[in-house]
Design an enzyme around this catalytic site. Structure first.
Site, mmCIF file in Angstrom:
data_model
loop_
_atom_site.group_PDB
_atom_site.id
_atom_site.type_symbol
_atom_site.label_atom_id
_atom_site.label_comp_id
_atom_site.label_asym_id
_atom_site.label_seq_id
_atom_site.Cartn_x
_atom_site.Cartn_y
_atom_site.Cartn_z
ATOM 1 N N GLU A 292 -3.366 7.443 -4.096
ATOM 2 C CA GLU A 292 -3.215 6.264 -3.547
ATOM 3 C C GLU A 292 -2.860 5.155 -4.569
ATOM 4 O O GLU A 292 -3.689 5.021 -5.608
ATOM 5 C CB GLU A 292 -4.282 5.805 -2.779
ATOM 6 N N TYR B 230 0.772 -1.229 0.053
ATOM 7 C CA TYR B 230 0.009 0.006 -0.005
ATOM 8 C C TYR B 230 1.026 1.204 0.064
ATOM 9 O O TYR B 230 1.847 1.517 0.783
ATOM 10 C CB TYR B 230 -0.990 -0.037 1.194
#
Ligand code: GDP
Ligand code: MN
Length: 384
Positions: A189, A101
């Protein structure tokens, strides 16, 4: 404004963050080109501005051409997470070794971007934070100096990645920060940032949310801003810069201020009726805004025969009434065959109210200077 996955990936590619081979499918016939371009097996991903598509069935893996055809048929045009699926992204299937992530979020409280990275990804970051908080590294960045390459490296080091992985990770993080800045993002993201079995580092998903207040600096997105507002009238309202909410009652409500419009709805409810629409024109009372607003309510009345009256409450405080009345009358004159009655209540600064009354003399607007009388008048139109 949230970009779609493929739009985010185009931006990634422009910044040299690696992304899968891909092709956008808008109609069934686009599939053949996608297969020619990227081959099989492929992944077909519904393009809606929402996460959690995998779990909701919006991502399908196709090994063969007929599986791909089935997936396109199943996904295109359906609804996913409250949005119509208008296009798909076809991608080469990745051979995933691990999912990580990498994200940057605007931290409003501290007025600074915050970097959030984790050696674990794929699922949403909130659940990683819950289940394995030790795998998350966070750092606030000074927005004036930005993120320096060595800082990106130090952060990635904290994840305990081995040499090659750490390099690729910090490189992606640094570039993602550049995108966050350049696009005035509230969030950028990559989840998951994938390491494939053959050792490629690649952004398998993208999420970029641009701050609506900065869209004037990014005119290339202007026409995209309102595309996912599904209600036609609400979309028009948003395009015109007024707050319109489509409702289901008999009286359409409009006022120059959200609180004022809500108070009107309360008064209508007290009379045992329901509002058909909520429209807050915002401040300023410009001619164009007034015309657009009232026209929107005429449009509503034209589409919805339940609408029996339009009730408008304008409170004059700062702007004089001339422009408002002009725009209002323009909409009244152009309404053609929509014959729903309009009740207008004007209040506020005394001289402005008097002026408005003068300007509106002789028109077929039902004019009041008392809100409760106005509401009663609108109510009488329902039962007429
Ligand atoms: P989201 O659910 O909306 O966040 O969509 P993602 O694009 O993040 O996909 C969800 C999950 O689908 C990923 O975490 C992967 O596990 C899986 N996935 C996506 N693309 C691929 C792919 O190319 N190959 C494989 N094997 N899995 C994929
Ligand atoms: Mn994702």
């Amino acid at each position: 404004m949230r970009l779609l996955e493929f739009e985010g990936k185009d931006i990634f590619q422009g910044s040299e963050i690696r992304v899968p081979e891909r092709s956008v499918i808008e109609e069934e016939k686009d599939l053949q080109k996608a297969i020619d371009d990227i081959g099989l097996p492929m992944v077909l991903k519904a393009q809606v501005p929402a996460g959690g598509r995998g779990k909701a069935g919006g991502i399908k893996i196709a090994e063969t051409e007929s599986e791909a055809e089935d997936a396109v048929g199943e996904l295109l045009g359906t609804e996913l997470k409250g949005h119509k699926v208008r296009c798909l992204l076809a991608e080469e299937k990745l051979d995933i070794e691990r999912e990580m992530y990498c994200g940057i979020v605007g931290d409003d409280e501290n007025a600074a971007p915050e970097i959030i990275i984790s050696s674990e990804g794929g699922v949403d970051i909130e659940s990683i934070a819950e289940e394995s908080p030790e795998k998350i590294v966070r750092k606030r960045v000074d927005p004036m100096s930005g993120l320096r390459p060595y800082e990106a490296r130090n952060l990635a080091k904290e994840l305990g990645l081995e040499r090659d992985a750490f390099r690729s990770f910090s490189d992606a993080l640094f570039k993602l920060y550049g995108i966050f800045e350049a696009y005035d993002a509230k969030l950028s993201e990559i989840n998951p940032l994938v390491e494939t079995r053959e050792g490629r580092f690649i952004a398998a998903d993208s999420k970029i949310v641009i701050d609506d207040h900065s869209l004037f600096r990014h005119p290339e997105f202007e026409d995209k801003r309102t595309r996912y507002i599904e209600n036609e009238l609400e979309r028009q309202g948003s395009e015109k810069g007024v707050n319109y909410v489509d409702l289901d009652g008999e009286i359409a409500v409009m006022a120059n201020g959200a609180g004022l419009a809500m108070a009107l709805m309360d008064l209508i409810s007290k009379e045992g009726h329901a509002p058909a629409a909520f429209l807050d024109t915002g401040g300023g009372l410009s001619e164009q805004r007034m015309e657009d607003s009232l026209k929107l309510l005429f449009d509503k009345a034209e589409r919805d025969e339940k609408v029996k009256a339009i009730l408008v409450n304008i409170r004059f405080m700062i702007s004089p009434p001339d422009a408002m009345v002009k725009g209002f009358m323009k909409a009244m004159e152009d309404r053609s065959d929509v014959d729903v009655p309009v009740v207008l209540v004007v209040r506020g600064r005394k001289s402005y109210v008097e002026k408005a009354k003068q300007l509106l003399e002789g028109t077929d607007i039902n004019l009041y200077t008392d809100v409760e009388e106005g509401v009663k008048a609108a109510k009488e139109k329902i039962t007429r």
